[in-house]
Design a protein around this motif. Structure first.
Motif, PDB file in Angstrom:
ATOM      1  N   ARG A   3       0.849  -1.185   0.000  1.00  0.00           N
ATOM      2  CA  ARG A   3       0.000   0.000   0.000  1.00  0.00           C
ATOM      3  C   ARG A   3       0.883   1.231   0.000  1.00  0.00           C
ATOM      4  O   ARG A   3       1.978   1.211   0.548  1.00  0.00           O
ATOM      5  CB  ARG A   3      -0.881   0.053   1.248  1.00  0.00           C
ATOM      6  CG  ARG A   3      -1.880  -1.069   1.334  1.00  0.00           C
ATOM      7  CD  ARG A   3      -2.524  -1.078   2.703  1.00  0.00           C
ATOM      8  NE  ARG A   3      -3.373  -2.246   2.829  1.00  0.00           N
ATOM      9  CZ  ARG A   3      -4.686  -2.191   2.934  1.00  0.00           C
ATOM     10  NH1 ARG A   3      -5.308  -1.037   2.934  1.00  0.00           N
ATOM     11  NH2 ARG A   3      -5.394  -3.284   3.052  1.00  0.00           N
ATOM     12  N   ILE A   4       0.364   2.274  -0.575  1.00  0.00           N
ATOM     13  CA  ILE A   4       1.001   3.585  -0.451  1.00  0.00           C
ATOM     14  C   ILE A   4       0.135   4.365   0.526  1.00  0.00           C
ATOM     15  O   ILE A   4      -1.077   4.497   0.327  1.00  0.00           O
ATOM     16  CB  ILE A   4       1.100   4.305  -1.807  1.00  0.00           C
ATOM     17  CG1 ILE A   4       2.027   3.515  -2.731  1.00  0.00           C
ATOM     18  CG2 ILE A   4       1.601   5.738  -1.617  1.00  0.00           C
ATOM     19  CD1 ILE A   4       2.118   4.074  -4.136  1.00  0.00           C
ATOM     20  N   VAL A   5       0.772   4.837   1.594  1.00  0.00           N
ATOM     21  CA  VAL A   5       0.039   5.575   2.619  1.00  0.00           C
ATOM     22  C   VAL A   5       0.701   6.922   2.859  1.00  0.00           C
ATOM     23  O   VAL A   5       1.900   7.086   2.647  1.00  0.00           O
ATOM     24  CB  VAL A   5      -0.064   4.780   3.943  1.00  0.00           C
ATOM     25  CG1 VAL A   5      -0.804   3.469   3.736  1.00  0.00           C
ATOM     26  CG2 VAL A   5       1.295   4.536   4.563  1.00  0.00           C
ATOM     27  N   HIS A   6      -0.125   7.856   3.319  1.00  0.00           N
ATOM     28  CA  HIS A   6       0.350   9.192   3.677  1.00  0.00           C
ATOM     29  C   HIS A   6       0.143   9.334   5.179  1.00  0.00           C
ATOM     30  O   HIS A   6      -0.976   9.581   5.626  1.00  0.00           O
ATOM     31  CB  HIS A   6      -0.454  10.265   2.945  1.00  0.00           C
ATOM     32  CG  HIS A   6      -0.505  10.083   1.460  1.00  0.00           C
ATOM     33  ND1 HIS A   6      -0.922  11.081   0.619  1.00  0.00           N
ATOM     34  CD2 HIS A   6      -0.185   9.038   0.648  1.00  0.00           C
ATOM     35  CE1 HIS A   6      -0.878  10.664  -0.633  1.00  0.00           C
ATOM     36  NE2 HIS A   6      -0.434   9.415  -0.635  1.00  0.00           N
ATOM     37  N   PRO A   7       1.185   9.151   5.986  1.00  0.00           N
ATOM     38  CA  PRO A   7       1.026   9.196   7.444  1.00  0.00           C
ATOM     39  C   PRO A   7       0.511  10.544   7.953  1.00  0.00           C
ATOM     40  O   PRO A   7       0.976  11.601   7.529  1.00  0.00           O
ATOM     41  CB  PRO A   7       2.443   8.937   7.954  1.00  0.00           C
ATOM     42  CG  PRO A   7       3.113   8.187   6.843  1.00  0.00           C
ATOM     43  CD  PRO A   7       2.549   8.791   5.587  1.00  0.00           C
ATOM     44  N   TYR A   8      -0.475  10.462   8.865  1.00  0.00           N
ATOM     45  CA  TYR A   8      -1.036  11.656   9.504  1.00  0.00           C
ATOM     46  C   TYR A   8      -0.661  11.711  10.983  1.00  0.00           C
ATOM     47  O   TYR A   8      -0.462  12.775  11.535  1.00  0.00           O
ATOM     48  CB  TYR A   8      -2.561  11.658   9.408  1.00  0.00           C
ATOM     49  CG  TYR A   8      -3.143  11.935   8.044  1.00  0.00           C
ATOM     50  CD1 TYR A   8      -2.352  12.089   6.914  1.00  0.00           C
ATOM     51  CD2 TYR A   8      -4.509  12.048   7.890  1.00  0.00           C
ATOM     52  CE1 TYR A   8      -2.910  12.339   5.664  1.00  0.00           C
ATOM     53  CE2 TYR A   8      -5.085  12.301   6.647  1.00  0.00           C
ATOM     54  CZ  TYR A   8      -4.285  12.444   5.546  1.00  0.00           C
ATOM     55  OH  TYR A   8      -4.842  12.690   4.329  1.00  0.00           O
ATOM     56  N   ALA A   9      -0.624  10.539  11.627  1.00  0.00           N
ATOM     57  CA  ALA A   9      -0.312  10.503  13.069  1.00  0.00           C
ATOM     58  C   ALA A   9       0.263   9.144  13.417  1.00  0.00           C
ATOM     59  O   ALA A   9      -0.128   8.125  12.847  1.00  0.00           O
ATOM     60  CB  ALA A   9      -1.577  10.761  13.886  1.00  0.00           C
ATOM     61  N   LEU A  10       1.181   9.139  14.359  1.00  0.00           N
ATOM     62  CA  LEU A  10       1.755   7.921  14.908  1.00  0.00           C
ATOM     63  C   LEU A  10       1.486   7.964  16.404  1.00  0.00           C
ATOM     64  O   LEU A  10       1.947   8.882  17.094  1.00  0.00           O
ATOM     65  CB  LEU A  10       3.257   7.857  14.617  1.00  0.00           C
ATOM     66  CG  LEU A  10       3.980   6.588  15.016  1.00  0.00           C
ATOM     67  CD1 LEU A  10       3.426   5.386  14.277  1.00  0.00           C
ATOM     68  CD2 LEU A  10       5.472   6.732  14.732  1.00  0.00           C
ATOM     69  N   ILE A  49      -0.932  16.867   4.769  1.00  0.00           N
ATOM     70  CA  ILE A  49      -2.041  16.459   5.629  1.00  0.00           C
ATOM     71  C   ILE A  49      -3.127  17.521   5.479  1.00  0.00           C
ATOM     72  O   ILE A  49      -2.843  18.718   5.629  1.00  0.00           O
ATOM     73  CB  ILE A  49      -1.595  16.342   7.101  1.00  0.00           C
ATOM     74  CG1 ILE A  49      -0.508  15.272   7.233  1.00  0.00           C
ATOM     75  CG2 ILE A  49      -2.794  16.031   8.008  1.00  0.00           C
ATOM     76  CD1 ILE A  49       0.126  15.189   8.607  1.00  0.00           C
ATOM     77  N   PRO A  50      -4.345  17.107   5.161  1.00  0.00           N
ATOM     78  CA  PRO A  50      -5.414  18.097   4.982  1.00  0.00           C
ATOM     79  C   PRO A  50      -5.573  18.975   6.218  1.00  0.00           C
ATOM     80  O   PRO A  50      -5.508  18.497   7.353  1.00  0.00           O
ATOM     81  CB  PRO A  50      -6.664  17.249   4.765  1.00  0.00           C
ATOM     82  CG  PRO A  50      -6.147  15.931   4.281  1.00  0.00           C
ATOM     83  CD  PRO A  50      -4.815  15.743   4.946  1.00  0.00           C
ATOM     84  N   ALA A  51      -5.779  20.251   6.001  1.00  0.00           N
ATOM     85  CA  ALA A  51      -5.914  21.204   7.103  1.00  0.00           C
ATOM     86  C   ALA A  51      -7.091  20.859   8.005  1.00  0.00           C
ATOM     87  O   ALA A  51      -7.074  21.164   9.196  1.00  0.00           O
ATOM     88  CB  ALA A  51      -6.069  22.617   6.552  1.00  0.00           C
ATOM     89  N   ASP A  52      -8.101  20.196   7.448  1.00  0.00           N
ATOM     90  CA  ASP A  52      -9.283  19.864   8.252  1.00  0.00           C
ATOM     91  C   ASP A  52      -9.186  18.511   8.952  1.00  0.00           C
ATOM     92  O   ASP A  52     -10.129  18.091   9.607  1.00  0.00           O
ATOM     93  CB  ASP A  52     -10.557  19.941   7.404  1.00  0.00           C
ATOM     94  CG  ASP A  52     -10.574  18.907   6.285  1.00  0.00           C
ATOM     95  OD1 ASP A  52      -9.515  18.298   5.991  1.00  0.00           O
ATOM     96  OD2 ASP A  52     -11.651  18.714   5.692  1.00  0.00           O
TER      97      ASP A  52
END
Length: 157
Positions: A3-10, A49-52
């Motif tokens: 998968r290709i993922v865009h990390p937002y939080a760990l 990461i989207p601002a919302d």
């Protein structure tokens, strides 16, 4: 699978880490248990990461890290013995929790959450040190869990 993922939080949780990321395969923000990732590569592509995006909003009224999907939010009332009540009162478990110390040393714990399997396991963990007062279906689920444990341990070796 890849998968290709865009990390937002760990996020650390219990004995592992959770990765909240936008998954290109699912076209949605999902949660991955980092321990289950066998290999990872950093790609040259950039993302924002989207601002919302709001992690708290993403998690909703979840107890722990298991999101509830369409489960309704319910009022749960538990009565802990004085021994277990001391442990429970030391923690901030959920933003909706209310604690009331009783004259006999017990503790009433109220929370408004969707009742997930993760929450049921948390209640079962306390064994005879907690009684589910509400809702009735959670009381029955916990009773049945204890009944099954009794049957398991009642067997002779």
């Amino acid at each position: 699978n890849e998968r290709i993922v865009h990390p937002y939080a760990l996020v650390p949780y219990v004995r592992s880490w959770q990765l909240v990321a936008y998954c290109e395969k699912r076209c949605d923000v999902v949660m991955f248990k980092v321990d289950r990732i066998h290999e990872a590569r950093i790609l040259d592509a950039n993302y924002t990461i989207p601002a919302d995006f709001d992690f708290d909003k993403y998690m909703g009224n979840a107890w722990g890290m298991m999101r509830a999907g369409d489960l309704p939010v319910e009022t749960v009332i538990l009565k802990f013995t004085s021994e277990a009540g001391r442990w429970v009162a030391e923690e901030d478990w959920h933003n909706s929790q209310q604690i009331e110390h009783m004259e006999d040393g017990s503790l009433l714990f109220q929370v408004r959450i969707p009742i997930t399997p993760e929450y049921v396991n948390w209640v079962l963990y306390y064994g005879p040190k907690v009684e589910v007062l509400e809702p009735a279906h959670l009381r029955e689920t916990v009773r049945e869990g204890h009944r099954q444990a009794y049957v398991l341990y009642a067997k002779e070796w």
